[in-house]
Design a protein around this motif. Structure first.
Motif: not given
Length: 273
Positions: A228-239
């Motif tokens: 999840g951390k890797v995906y959020a940091s790349g997509s900026f879809r944190f929520f």
């Protein structure tokens, strides 16, 4: 270390409406994941770490239980030296946060182990029979598992100690009178009764380890949280990402809690009959 209490029935006999509410919420979120391409993509990325989370939790907990039982038995031995050593281990380990223990094992303990191993087998290395071990040969996942094992073993040791000491001493004396050896008394008399006392808090620790396994992401281990951390940091879809991560952990922990509570209830019923 975070303790979690297994879901308990209301003492007044109320129906578990909280569980109904959770199931409705879980199903609703599941439908959102199914219907939304974005949420589906996030979910498919996050669940890639599910296998690692399950492996780390199961192996770490089994090793922690084995070590905890050993420490508990040492703490109840006839030797004062062994008892003091066990108490020292329990008090020191319980005073160190799991996150700090992860860093210590990963970046202090692992290099020290590699150096000690190379020193021990230095004649074989000098003879060209084996290659020296390097720190990168010690995987980060196993460093994390060892850290969780050490951290939880101290708490589990206290659970085992309390459960074993709850057995009436008269039964142990009766087993002695029957000529049973110490190991036979433990295996045939003490442990089968102690497990009913041990199982509930041990189950709580297992559910807690599922949650604390998320800490291994600080070492880059590809568990649910790390994915999840890797995906959020790349997509900026944190929520969206961390909502899915929280959803997966909730389904895991509450589902496990319900299963373990049902098993505990069956165990109590068997003991009555």
């Amino acid at each position: 270390m975070a303790f979690q209490t297994l879901p308990q029935g209301d003492p007044k006999g109320d129906r578990p409406w909280w569980l109904v509410a959770f199931v409705v919420l879980a199903v609703a979120l599941g439908l959102v994941i199914f219907a939304s391409d974005l949420y589906a993509q996030v979910f498919n990325t996050v669940v890639k770490g599910l296998g690692v989370t399950v492996f780390v939790t199961l192996v770490g907990f089994l090793l922690a239980a084995a070590l905890g039982l050993l420490v508990a038995l040492l703490g109840m031995s006839d030797s004062q030296i062994l008892r003091q050593m066990a108490r020292f281990y329990v008090e020191v380990v319980r005073g160190i946060p799991i996150l700090v223990l992860l860093f210590y094992v990963a970046f202090v303990g692992a290099p020290a182990f590699v150096a000690a191993f190379n020193l021990l087998v230095s004649p074989l290395i000098n003879a060209g029979l084996i290659e020296p071990m390097v720190v990168r040969d010690f995987s980060l996942m196993w460093r994390a598992i060892i850290a969780l094992m050490i951290g939880y073993s101290a708490f589990i040791a206290e659970i085992f100690r309390a459960g074993i000491q709850s057995i009436d001493k008269g039964q142990i004396e009766a087993a002695k009178a029957l000529g049973l050896s110490r190991s036979q008394r433990f295996r045939l008399v003490v442990f089968p009764q102690a497990i009913r006392v041990i199982f509930p808090p041990l189950s709580n620790d297992f559910v807690a380890m599922v949650k604390d396994s998320s800490l291994v992401s600080v070492l880059g281990v590809a568990d649910i949280t790390q994915m999840g951390k890797v995906y959020a940091s790349g997509s900026f879809r944190f929520f969206e990402t961390y909502s899915i991560v929280a959803y997966v952990y909730l389904v895991l922990t509450i589902g496990l809690s319900i299963v373990l509570r049902d098993f505990e209830k069956r165990m109590r019923n068997r003991a009555k009959h």
